[in-house]
Design an enzyme around this catalytic site. Structure first.
Site, PDB file in Angstrom:
ATOM      1  N   ALA A  72      -2.219   3.498 -30.419  1.00 56.45           N
ATOM      2  CA  ALA A  72      -3.736   3.382 -30.736  1.00 56.45           C
ATOM      3  C   ALA A  72      -4.571   3.992 -29.359  1.00 56.45           C
ATOM      4  CB  ALA A  72      -4.129   2.137 -31.164  1.00 56.45           C
ATOM      5  N   ASP A  73      -5.744   4.148 -29.532  1.00 52.69           N
ATOM      6  CA  ASP A  73      -6.514   4.484 -28.342  1.00 52.69           C
ATOM      7  C   ASP A  73      -8.094   4.074 -28.805  1.00 52.69           C
ATOM      8  OD1 ASP A  73      -6.334   5.785 -25.503  1.00 52.69           O
ATOM      9  OD2 ASP A  73      -8.085   6.381 -26.462  1.00 52.69           O
ATOM     10  N   THR A  74      -8.755   3.400 -27.797  1.00 48.31           N
ATOM     11  CA  THR A  74      -9.908   3.024 -28.231  1.00 48.31           C
ATOM     12  C   THR A  74     -11.126   3.646 -27.166  1.00 48.31           C
ATOM     13  OG1 THR A  74      -9.142   0.893 -28.613  1.00 48.31           O
ATOM     14  CG2 THR A  74     -11.526   1.007 -28.015  1.00 48.31           C
TER      15      THR A  74
END
Length: 187
Positions: A67-69
């Site tokens: 995941a990446d935010t």
């Protein structure tokens, strides 16, 4: 399939993502992918998607989650602050305003790959210089996109969130859980 013997490979060094998945009871194996995070000139949502994919593809495993935010202030990406001074500037810009937080995830399972981007809208209350200094001095914001953590001391800065709070923390937990469940991977 019993997930007891097969761990979910978390392609992330984020202690928050790890804690969320452990709280649900998943057997985890953390593998921090050695991928560059800052070299893509893309719009914020696409940047989050590209980075999640890059992390997920860099890691071996049958069940892999990455995941990446990305924090998006009027179309500009606010990454992890380089130093306390940049953290102070970020918070000054976010103060009293709304911004978007995009969390993309890449989930690889035996039944294929799912990639999604989830977006929440975060409203900061107006912050005084003293409040900003207090938060920056805590050091909490230095390893977080946008320079704040919604689940830690940063909760004092937020007025409200529209959308999934956990998207802001860094993983749309409910959606990931549902996808794993329907593919037979149970905690």
């Amino acid at each position: 399939m019993g997930s007891g013997q097969t761990p979910l490979v978390l392609a992330s060094g984020s202690p928050r993502r790890k804690a969320l998945l452990e709280a649900l009871g998943y057997p985890l194996k953390v593998v921090v992918p050695g991928v560059a995070e800052e070299d893509l000139a893309l719009p914020p949502q696409e940047l989050a998607r590209a980075l999640a994919r890059r992390k997920g593809e860099a890691v071996e495993g049958e069940w892999v989650l990455a995941a990446d935010t990305v924090v998006d202030l009027d179309g500009e990406v606010l990454g992890k602050p380089k130093d306390p001074e940049e953290n102070r500037r970020f918070l000054g810009r976010l103060s009293g305003r709304a911004h978007l937080v995009h969390t993309a995830f890449y989930l690889r399972t035996p039944k294929g790959v799912v990639e999604e981007v989830h977006t929440a809208k975060v409203f900061f209350r107006p912050l005084s210089e003293e409040e900003i200094a207090w938060y920056v001095d805590s050091g909490e914001g230095l390893d977080k996109a946008g320079g704040y953590g919604a689940q830690g001391l940063g909760m004092a800065l937020l007025e409200r969130v529209e959308g999934d709070f956990y998207t802001v923390v860094g993983l749309p937990v409910s959606r990931v859980f549902a996808l794993l469940w329907e593919r037979g991977f149970r905690p």
